[in-house]
Design an enzyme around this catalytic site. Structure first.
Site, PDB file in Angstrom:
ATOM      1  N   ASP A 113      -5.974  37.005  60.901  1.00 21.47           N
ATOM      2  CA  ASP A 113      -4.701  37.411  61.499  1.00 21.47           C
ATOM      3  C   ASP A 113      -3.617  36.952  60.530  1.00 21.47           C
ATOM      4  O   ASP A 113      -3.369  35.754  60.388  1.00 21.47           O
ATOM      5  CB  ASP A 113      -4.539  36.734  62.875  1.00 21.47           C
ATOM      6  CG  ASP A 113      -3.110  36.805  63.410  1.00 21.47           C
ATOM      7  OD1 ASP A 113      -2.810  36.082  64.386  1.00 21.47           O
ATOM      8  OD2 ASP A 113      -2.289  37.566  62.833  1.00 21.47           O
ATOM      9  N   ILE A 114      -3.040  37.913  59.802  1.00 23.18           N
ATOM     10  CA  ILE A 114      -2.049  37.584  58.772  1.00 23.18           C
ATOM     11  C   ILE A 114      -0.654  37.901  59.306  1.00 23.18           C
ATOM     12  O   ILE A 114      -0.294  39.074  59.489  1.00 23.18           O
ATOM     13  CB  ILE A 114      -2.291  38.407  57.480  1.00 23.18           C
ATOM     14  CG1 ILE A 114      -3.755  38.346  57.041  1.00 23.18           C
ATOM     15  CG2 ILE A 114      -1.341  37.973  56.365  1.00 23.18           C
ATOM     16  CD1 ILE A 114      -4.188  37.063  56.382  1.00 23.18           C
ATOM     17  N   MET A 169      -1.439  32.392  58.346  1.00 24.47           N
ATOM     18  CA  MET A 169      -2.708  33.132  58.423  1.00 24.47           C
ATOM     19  C   MET A 169      -3.641  32.358  59.356  1.00 24.47           C
ATOM     20  O   MET A 169      -3.739  31.134  59.249  1.00 24.47           O
ATOM     21  CB  MET A 169      -3.328  33.213  57.026  1.00 24.47           C
ATOM     22  CG  MET A 169      -4.668  33.906  56.944  1.00 24.47           C
ATOM     23  SD  MET A 169      -6.101  32.809  57.134  1.00 24.47           S
ATOM     24  CE  MET A 169      -5.995  31.842  55.662  1.00 24.47           C
ATOM     25  N   TYR A 218       4.536  53.986  70.711  1.00 24.00           N
ATOM     26  CA  TYR A 218       5.244  54.466  69.517  1.00 24.00           C
ATOM     27  C   TYR A 218       4.852  55.903  69.186  1.00 24.00           C
ATOM     28  O   TYR A 218       3.674  56.244  69.179  1.00 24.00           O
ATOM     29  CB  TYR A 218       4.909  53.583  68.318  1.00 24.00           C
ATOM     30  CG  TYR A 218       5.717  52.296  68.197  1.00 24.00           C
ATOM     31  CD1 TYR A 218       6.246  51.641  69.308  1.00 24.00           C
ATOM     32  CD2 TYR A 218       5.957  51.732  66.942  1.00 24.00           C
ATOM     33  CE1 TYR A 218       6.975  50.471  69.181  1.00 24.00           C
ATOM     34  CE2 TYR A 218       6.678  50.550  66.798  1.00 24.00           C
ATOM     35  CZ  TYR A 218       7.194  49.936  67.928  1.00 24.00           C
ATOM     36  OH  TYR A 218       7.912  48.757  67.796  1.00 24.00           O
ATOM     37  N   GLY A 230       3.400  46.788  65.037  1.00 23.01           N
ATOM     38  CA  GLY A 230       2.732  45.632  64.429  1.00 23.01           C
ATOM     39  C   GLY A 230       1.345  45.438  65.032  1.00 23.01           C
ATOM     40  O   GLY A 230       1.222  45.354  66.251  1.00 23.01           O
ATOM     41  N   ASP A 288      -0.462  42.941  65.235  1.00 21.16           N
ATOM     42  CA  ASP A 288      -0.569  41.711  66.038  1.00 21.16           C
ATOM     43  C   ASP A 288      -0.138  41.983  67.469  1.00 21.16           C
ATOM     44  O   ASP A 288      -0.758  41.532  68.427  1.00 21.16           O
ATOM     45  CB  ASP A 288       0.243  40.568  65.424  1.00 21.16           C
ATOM     46  CG  ASP A 288       1.718  40.933  65.176  1.00 21.16           C
ATOM     47  OD1 ASP A 288       2.045  42.136  65.137  1.00 21.16           O
ATOM     48  OD2 ASP A 288       2.517  40.009  65.021  1.00 21.16           O
ATOM     49  N   ARG A 289       0.906  42.788  67.592  1.00 21.62           N
ATOM     50  CA  ARG A 289       1.404  43.130  68.939  1.00 21.62           C
ATOM     51  C   ARG A 289       0.376  43.980  69.676  1.00 21.62           C
ATOM     52  O   ARG A 289       0.086  43.767  70.850  1.00 21.62           O
ATOM     53  CB  ARG A 289       2.729  43.872  68.819  1.00 21.62           C
ATOM     54  CG  ARG A 289       3.862  43.070  68.215  1.00 21.62           C
ATOM     55  CD  ARG A 289       5.103  43.923  67.968  1.00 21.62           C
ATOM     56  NE  ARG A 289       5.640  44.472  69.206  1.00 21.62           N
ATOM     57  CZ  ARG A 289       6.592  45.431  69.238  1.00 21.62           C
ATOM     58  NH1 ARG A 289       7.074  45.931  68.109  1.00 21.62           N
ATOM     59  NH2 ARG A 289       7.037  45.891  70.383  1.00 21.62           N
ATOM     60  N   ASP A 312       5.167  36.873  71.921  1.00 24.60           N
ATOM     61  CA  ASP A 312       4.600  36.242  70.728  1.00 24.60           C
ATOM     62  C   ASP A 312       5.722  35.533  69.989  1.00 24.60           C
ATOM     63  O   ASP A 312       6.588  36.168  69.384  1.00 24.60           O
ATOM     64  CB  ASP A 312       3.929  37.291  69.826  1.00 24.60           C
ATOM     65  CG  ASP A 312       3.192  36.641  68.648  1.00 24.60           C
ATOM     66  OD1 ASP A 312       2.244  37.250  68.127  1.00 24.60           O
ATOM     67  OD2 ASP A 312       3.576  35.523  68.241  1.00 24.60           O
TER      68      ASP A 312
END
Ligand SMILES: Nc1ncnc2c1ncn2[C@@H]1O[C@H](COP(=O)(O)OP(=O)(O)O)[C@@H](O)[C@H]1O
Ligand SMILES: CC(C)(COP(=O)(O)O)[C@@H](O)C(=O)NCCC(=O)O
Ligand SMILES: [K+]
Length: 252
Positions: free
Chosen positions: A6-7, A12, A94, A101, A103-104, A122
């Site tokens: 997970d960057i 990281m 979207y 993103g 991560d989202r 987050d």
């Protein structure tokens, strides 16, 4: 072994999975110095990585450099996962889904599979908030500066505003420059999250769960006036879920 990365824009986080063995994981801040970041990762993970999955918001150039270093140091072809239009039972709000993103997206997929409708906060480099309804429809979200970014913008934009002591922030009036900044940025963030959750709970449900993750979650959570569930590894959990196909579109 499977390695999940997970960057984010600051840190990281990694998770190593091999069947029948307990998962190993860790993380560290990076300065976009991908070569040394990957060398340190290689020391931790050894050379037996067979599958390498990456959820990155480092941008195209960062991802290209990262791919090169991962191939060099781990000898495994990294597979970058990006937000799809729909997947694992969740539909991306979207019009241009890949712009969301990852991560989202992954945190949302993971939370939806656990509880259905929810709000996900987050508290990372940026503070993001996303809402997903019981049908798995992403309702959209917000992106605002994280705490460090808020402080940094004050330092950059002023001659005298500096934080010199590390007293824990409160929501109270600050009686020094440091307290004025720390308490102010905290209160801004808490007020923003609270305002949105109160409004969303008018439509989702008044007990809709709120999950909180990210490096600053522990700073914000105690000051929120409602229960939140702290889950530090939502992005990695979501990545593991979608990669293992466990996110097969049914909730739970
Ligand atoms: N050890 C740490 N290294 C970097 N940032 C940290 C650390 N601990 C807390 N933070 C805070 O967390 C934020 C980064 O959040 P995190 O979720 O870890 O990163 P990312 O945004 O890269 O996913 C930083 O802006 C900082 O305010
Ligand atoms: C908003 C983010 C920077 C948050 O990432 P982080 O703070 O964890 O580094 C990331 O989700 C991102 O790059 N999103 C792309 C733009 C969007 O989500 O609309
Ligand atoms: K993040």
């Amino acid at each position: 072994m499977r390695l999940f990365l997970d960057i984010g824009n600051t840190a990281m986080k990694w998770r190593l999975y091999s069947p029948g063995k307990p998962r190993m994981q860790g993380g560290q801040a990076h300065r976009r110095d991908w070569a040394s970041l990957v060398d340190e990762l290689a020391q931790r993970c050894g050379g037996h990585v067979r599958e390498l999955w990456v959820a990155s918001v480092a941008g195209r150039e960062g991802d290209q450099l990262l791919e090169k270093e991962l191939l060099r140091a781990l000898g495994a072809q990294p597979r970058f996962y990006y937000s799809p239009a729909a997947g694992a039972g969740v539909v991306n709000a979207y019009a241009d889904p890949a712009r969301l993103g990852v991560d989202r997206w992954l945190a949302m997929v993971e939370v939806w599979h656990r509880t259905g409708a929810a709000v996900i906060v987050d508290c990372g480099s940026a503070l993001t908030l996303d809402a997903v309804d019981g049908n798995g429809q992403h309702l959209g979200g917000y992106i605002v500066p994280g705490l460090a970014m808020l402080r940094g913008s004050l330092f950059q934009g002023t001659a005298q505003v500096r934080v010199t002591d590390s007293a824990p922030a409160t929501l109270g009036l600050g009686c020094s420059t440091s307290a004025g900044v720390e308490n102010g940025v905290l209160r801004m963030s808490v007020a923003f999250v609270t305002d949105v959750v109160v409004e969303l709970r008018k439509t989702l449900s008044d007990t809709c769960p709120v999950f909180i993750t990210g490096g600053d979650a522990a700073v914000l959570q105690p000051h929120l006036g409602f229960a939140t569930q702290a889950e530090p590894d939502l992005v990695l959990d979501g990545l593991e879920r979608v990669v293992s196909g466990a996110g097969d579109g049914t909730q739970g």
